[in-house]
Structure formats: structure tokens, C-alpha cells
Design a protein around this motif. Sequence first.
Motif, PDB file in Angstrom:
ATOM      1  N   ALA A   1      -6.652   4.741   3.828  1.00 15.57           N
ATOM      2  CA  ALA A   1      -7.201   4.856   5.181  1.00 15.57           C
ATOM      3  C   ALA A   1      -8.333   3.846   5.387  1.00 15.57           C
ATOM      4  O   ALA A   1      -8.462   3.264   6.467  1.00 15.57           O
ATOM      5  N   LYS A   2      -9.120   3.629   4.361  1.00 17.85           N
ATOM      6  CA  LYS A   2     -10.231   2.674   4.457  1.00 17.85           C
ATOM      7  C   LYS A   2      -9.725   1.243   4.606  1.00 17.85           C
ATOM      8  O   LYS A   2     -10.287   0.442   5.354  1.00 17.85           O
ATOM      9  N   ASN A   3      -8.658   0.908   3.909  1.00 16.81           N
ATOM     10  CA  ASN A   3      -8.150  -0.462   3.907  1.00 16.81           C
ATOM     11  C   ASN A   3      -7.173  -0.773   5.037  1.00 16.81           C
ATOM     12  O   ASN A   3      -6.969  -1.938   5.365  1.00 16.81           O
ATOM     13  N   ALA A   4      -6.562   0.236   5.626  1.00 22.77           N
ATOM     14  CA  ALA A   4      -5.534   0.002   6.646  1.00 22.77           C
ATOM     15  C   ALA A   4      -6.015  -0.855   7.822  1.00 22.77           C
ATOM     16  O   ALA A   4      -5.289  -1.762   8.244  1.00 22.77           O
ATOM     17  N   PRO A   5      -7.220  -0.638   8.373  1.00 24.25           N
ATOM     18  CA  PRO A   5      -7.643  -1.478   9.509  1.00 24.25           C
ATOM     19  C   PRO A   5      -7.756  -2.958   9.150  1.00 24.25           C
ATOM     20  O   PRO A   5      -7.599  -3.820  10.022  1.00 24.25           O
TER      21      PRO A   5
ATOM     22  N   THR B   1      -2.175   0.466  11.969  1.00 25.30           N
ATOM     23  CA  THR B   1      -2.972   1.074  10.895  1.00 25.30           C
ATOM     24  C   THR B   1      -2.271   2.285  10.300  1.00 25.30           C
ATOM     25  O   THR B   1      -2.333   2.514   9.093  1.00 25.30           O
ATOM     26  N   CYS B   2      -1.570   3.042  11.144  1.00 23.84           N
ATOM     27  CA  CYS B   2      -0.811   4.191  10.637  1.00 23.84           C
ATOM     28  C   CYS B   2       0.253   3.724   9.649  1.00 23.84           C
ATOM     29  O   CYS B   2       0.384   4.268   8.551  1.00 23.84           O
ATOM     30  N   GLN B   3       1.002   2.694  10.032  1.00 25.26           N
ATOM     31  CA  GLN B   3       2.061   2.188   9.156  1.00 25.26           C
ATOM     32  C   GLN B   3       1.479   1.569   7.890  1.00 25.26           C
ATOM     33  O   GLN B   3       2.026   1.731   6.799  1.00 25.26           O
ATOM     34  N   ALA B   4       0.355   0.858   8.010  1.00 20.20           N
ATOM     35  CA  ALA B   4      -0.279   0.255   6.831  1.00 20.20           C
ATOM     36  C   ALA B   4      -0.741   1.339   5.858  1.00 20.20           C
ATOM     37  O   ALA B   4      -0.572   1.215   4.640  1.00 20.20           O
TER      38      ALA B   4
END
Length: 113
Positions: free
Chosen positions: A47-51, A64-67
Motif C-alpha cells: 500500500a505504501k509503494n503503490a502510489p 494504485t489498487c492494481q499495483a
Amino acid sequence: MSTGTSFSFAYTFETGSAARVQPPQYPTSRQVTDFYEQYGNIIAGCAKNAPNECPGGYDNYACTCQAQYNCTVSAVHQIVSDPTEIPRWVLQNTCPGRKTGDAPAPAPGNVCG
């Protein structure tokens, strides 16, 4: 067993041929046990890295959800080598525009940060 309210209940298990109650199925391997112990940290890290993986960062939720999903599933593959032992709920892709089973889970080794 007490529920902490104004009533209680108990389970009775019979033995012998009349018994039809099956015990709950618990993880079958040490890898699956390790997965459950690490899952919270996996989710937090992904969750921290997705953005950082998406143009627009947090404002681009579909990305970001998919990442986060890709990162999570990949990290789980790193821990649980037998894909049949990965809990099915982990593989459910609930991101916008996706359906569970749209695409195979990311390959092991494709881990985000």
C-alpha cells in the motif's frame, strides 16, 4: 462458550460412526503459516509503494489498487511456493474494472519495493 452477552452456547462433538462434524482445515504447510504471520506487513508495504507506481499517485485509484494487488500477490508467491496452497481470497482482484480471474496472478519474483 460465552459470547460476552446475555447468553451462551456449547458445541458437542460425537465420536464413532455417527460423527459427521469435521474439524476446521488449518494451513497445511509451514509456508502458509509464514504467509499468515507476514500478511499484515505485506499489505502495508504494498500500500505504501503503490502510489509510486502510478501517474497521479493516490489520485489514480484504479492504478494504485492494481499495483497493490500485483505487489501483494507477488509477495505471497515468494512465501508460498505451491500456488494451490495460496488462500483463494488473496487472489481475488476487486480493483475497479477487474474481475477475479481476469488474468493470472503475477509471476513469483515480481515484487514491488
